[in-house]
Design a protein around this motif. Structure first.
Motif, PDB file in Angstrom:
ATOM      1  N   VAL A  71       1.003  -2.679  -7.030  1.00  0.00           N
ATOM      2  CA  VAL A  71       0.657  -2.490  -5.623  1.00  0.00           C
ATOM      3  C   VAL A  71      -0.838  -2.740  -5.464  1.00  0.00           C
ATOM      4  CG1 VAL A  71       2.521  -0.809  -5.320  1.00  0.00           C
ATOM      5  CG2 VAL A  71       0.204  -0.005  -5.828  1.00  0.00           C
ATOM      6  N   ASP A  72      -1.298  -2.712  -4.217  1.00  0.00           N
ATOM      7  CA  ASP A  72      -2.700  -3.060  -3.946  1.00  0.00           C
ATOM      8  C   ASP A  72      -3.556  -1.892  -3.507  1.00  0.00           C
ATOM      9  OD1 ASP A  72      -2.561  -6.084  -4.259  1.00  0.00           O
ATOM     10  OD2 ASP A  72      -0.933  -5.705  -2.840  1.00  0.00           O
ATOM     11  N   GLY A  73      -2.943  -0.730  -3.318  1.00  0.00           N
ATOM     12  CA  GLY A  73      -3.758   0.416  -2.932  1.00  0.00           C
ATOM     13  C   GLY A  73      -2.960   1.696  -2.869  1.00  0.00           C
ATOM     14  N   PHE A  74      -3.648   2.783  -3.180  1.00  0.00           N
ATOM     15  CA  PHE A  74      -3.084   4.128  -3.049  1.00  0.00           C
ATOM     16  C   PHE A  74      -3.997   4.946  -2.152  1.00  0.00           C
ATOM     17  CE2 PHE A  74      -1.314   2.962  -7.251  1.00  0.00           C
ATOM     18  CZ  PHE A  74       0.019   3.349  -7.078  1.00  0.00           C
ATOM     19  N   LEU A  75      -3.381   5.710  -1.259  1.00  0.00           N
ATOM     20  CA  LEU A  75      -4.121   6.640  -0.409  1.00  0.00           C
ATOM     21  C   LEU A  75      -3.590   8.046  -0.632  1.00  0.00           C
ATOM     22  CD1 LEU A  75      -5.933   7.499   2.019  1.00  0.00           C
ATOM     23  CD2 LEU A  75      -4.033   6.850   3.525  1.00  0.00           C
ATOM     24  N   MET A  76      -4.494   9.005  -0.824  1.00  0.00           N
ATOM     25  CA  MET A  76      -4.115  10.415  -0.866  1.00  0.00           C
ATOM     26  C   MET A  76      -4.998  11.183   0.109  1.00  0.00           C
ATOM     27  SD  MET A  76      -2.944  11.835  -4.574  1.00  0.00           S
ATOM     28  CE  MET A  76      -4.517  11.800  -5.398  1.00  0.00           C
ATOM     29  N   ASP A  77      -4.363  11.866   1.054  1.00  0.00           N
ATOM     30  CA  ASP A  77      -5.034  12.770   1.982  1.00  0.00           C
ATOM     31  C   ASP A  77      -4.638  14.175   1.546  1.00  0.00           C
ATOM     32  OD1 ASP A  77      -5.723  14.469   4.043  1.00  0.00           O
ATOM     33  OD2 ASP A  77      -4.950  13.196   5.648  1.00  0.00           O
ATOM     34  N   LEU A  78      -5.580  14.902   0.956  1.00  0.00           N
ATOM     35  CA  LEU A  78      -5.254  16.179   0.323  1.00  0.00           C
ATOM     36  C   LEU A  78      -5.323  17.372   1.286  1.00  0.00           C
ATOM     37  CD1 LEU A  78      -7.055  15.540  -3.085  1.00  0.00           C
ATOM     38  CD2 LEU A  78      -4.635  15.249  -2.536  1.00  0.00           C
ATOM     39  N   GLY A  79      -5.393  17.108   2.569  1.00  0.00           N
ATOM     40  CA  GLY A  79      -5.421  18.191   3.542  1.00  0.00           C
ATOM     41  C   GLY A  79      -4.030  18.705   3.882  1.00  0.00           C
TER      42      GLY A  79
ATOM     43  N   TYR B   7       0.832  -1.196   0.000  1.00  0.00           N
ATOM     44  CA  TYR B   7       0.000   0.000   0.000  1.00  0.00           C
ATOM     45  C   TYR B   7       0.869   1.250   0.000  1.00  0.00           C
ATOM     46  CZ  TYR B   7      -3.544  -3.436   0.990  1.00  0.00           C
ATOM     47  OH  TYR B   7      -4.352  -4.536   0.886  1.00  0.00           O
ATOM     48  N   VAL B   8       0.446   2.223  -0.798  1.00  0.00           N
ATOM     49  CA  VAL B   8       1.209   3.457  -0.953  1.00  0.00           C
ATOM     50  C   VAL B   8       0.427   4.612  -0.338  1.00  0.00           C
ATOM     51  CG1 VAL B   8       2.405   4.989  -2.551  1.00  0.00           C
ATOM     52  CG2 VAL B   8       2.150   2.554  -3.119  1.00  0.00           C
ATOM     53  N   ASP B   9       1.010   5.212   0.700  1.00  0.00           N
ATOM     54  CA  ASP B   9       0.442   6.417   1.316  1.00  0.00           C
ATOM     55  C   ASP B   9       1.133   7.605   0.643  1.00  0.00           C
ATOM     56  OD1 ASP B   9      -0.452   8.474   2.883  1.00  0.00           O
ATOM     57  OD2 ASP B   9       0.107   7.566   4.808  1.00  0.00           O
ATOM     58  N   CYS B  10       0.450   8.193  -0.318  1.00  0.00           N
ATOM     59  CA  CYS B  10       1.069   9.216  -1.174  1.00  0.00           C
ATOM     60  C   CYS B  10       1.264  10.555  -0.476  1.00  0.00           C
ATOM     61  CB  CYS B  10       0.210   9.438  -2.421  1.00  0.00           C
ATOM     62  SG  CYS B  10       0.040   7.972  -3.442  1.00  0.00           S
ATOM     63  N   THR B  11       0.589  10.743   0.633  1.00  0.00           N
ATOM     64  CA  THR B  11       0.680  11.994   1.407  1.00  0.00           C
ATOM     65  C   THR B  11       0.857  11.611   2.871  1.00  0.00           C
ATOM     66  OG1 THR B  11      -1.749  11.990   1.403  1.00  0.00           O
ATOM     67  CG2 THR B  11      -0.653  13.444  -0.182  1.00  0.00           C
TER      68      THR B  11
END
Length: 296
Positions: free
Chosen positions: A98-106, A28-32
């Motif tokens: 990969v199995d997931g991307f997360l973006m928290d744009l705050g 899993y990729v936490d982009c932010t």
């Protein structure tokens, strides 16, 4: 030294984990990544079996995450990079899927409270607002070098300051050079009728500051660039979860997934924080979560 309770409080953690995690031994990729809250939650939810790639463009805030999660370094890898360059990070790791991307744009608590960053109108600081401190475009350049029309358009579109964008832009141009956050607040104050200032529920400078921050960091363009890259690296069944804090961000995300035949939008209506979370963390009030699954 910052204490633990000063850390940014991650938003909608349970909803993200339930919606995004499809297998506990995935990648899993936490982009932010920010200060590492969501990355840590993914690690714990997957009982230490997942690999987490924590990425952030802000070196200062990523350093905090690395120190905070140093005991998890075998399972969480940290990279300083903008999320629109996520392909370079994944290729650099030698990964194909990969199995997931997360973006928290705050904007993180550290960015808001960090001395000298210029994100907030609550302190008198130099006009900066860069998430990537190596970028050459600062809030000072936008405020002092953009034309009055360019400023008005940005404040109107990105700040959704529909009635007073032109007046604010005119006030800014008239008072140049503007070098600090308080000087910018004063220029905005002079542009607004007294009754309008008192009428607003949020601070009267919020929308203009938001607009300039979005322009400095090219946030909307970067969201589109990142979204275009995700599908190249997702396993079939992998998911993308995106937290937005601005109606235009949410619109970009919603339309992208609705119009992309390679995705199934799992949240036809966005998910919102619970009343309990909003009460405990008022900054989560405007948050929306959308999740899409890659179907190939």
């Amino acid at each position: 030294m910052r204490q633990y309770h000063d850390y940014h409080r991650s938003i909608m953690v349970d909803e993200i984990l339930n919606q995004m995690i499809t297998k506990k031994d995935g990648i899993y990729v936490d982009c932010t990544a920010g200060e590492g809250g969501h990355s840590k939650a993914i690690f714990e939810y997957c009982e230490g079996n997942a690999k987490v790639i924590a990425v952030d463009v802000d070196y200062e805030v990523l350093e905090i995450a690395e120190k905070r999660l140093k005991e998890l370094s075998e399972n969480i890898e940290f990279f300083k990079a903008p999320y629109q360059d996520i392909d370079l990070v994944i290729k650099g790791l030698g990964l194909k899927k990969v199995d997931g991307f997360l973006m928290d744009l705050g904007v993180s608590t550290f960015q808001l409270k960090g001395v000298g960053r210029g994100f907030t109108f609550m302190n008198d600081e130099p006009l900066d607002m860069r998430m990537d401190t190596q970028s050459t475009l600062t809030a000072a350049k936008v405020v002092n070098e953009y034309s009055e029309k360019e400023l008005a358009d940005i404040i109107f579109e990105y700040g959704q300051e529909f009635r007073f964008a032109r007046r604010i832009a005119d006030s800014i141009v008239y008072r140049r050079p503007i070098n600090t956050t308080f000087e910018l607040v004063e220029a905005i104050r002079k542009a607004l009728p007294y009754k309008e200032i008192n009428r607003r529920k949020r601070h009267f400078a919020t929308q203009t500051f938001q607009a300039i921050r979005i322009e400095v960091n090219k946030e909307f363009d970067n969201i589109k660039t990142a979204l275009d890259k995700f599908e190249r690296f997702l396993n079939v069944g992998g998911r993308v979860a995106i937290l937005t804090f601005h109606s235009l961000e949410d619109k970009i995300v919603k339309h992208y997934f609705k119009n992309n035949e390679h995705y199934k939008l799992l949240t036809k209506k966005p998910l919102y924080p619970t009343e309990k979370e909003i009460e405990e963390n008022p900054r989560s009030r405007s948050t929306k979560l959308r999740v899409a699954e890659y179907i190939g």
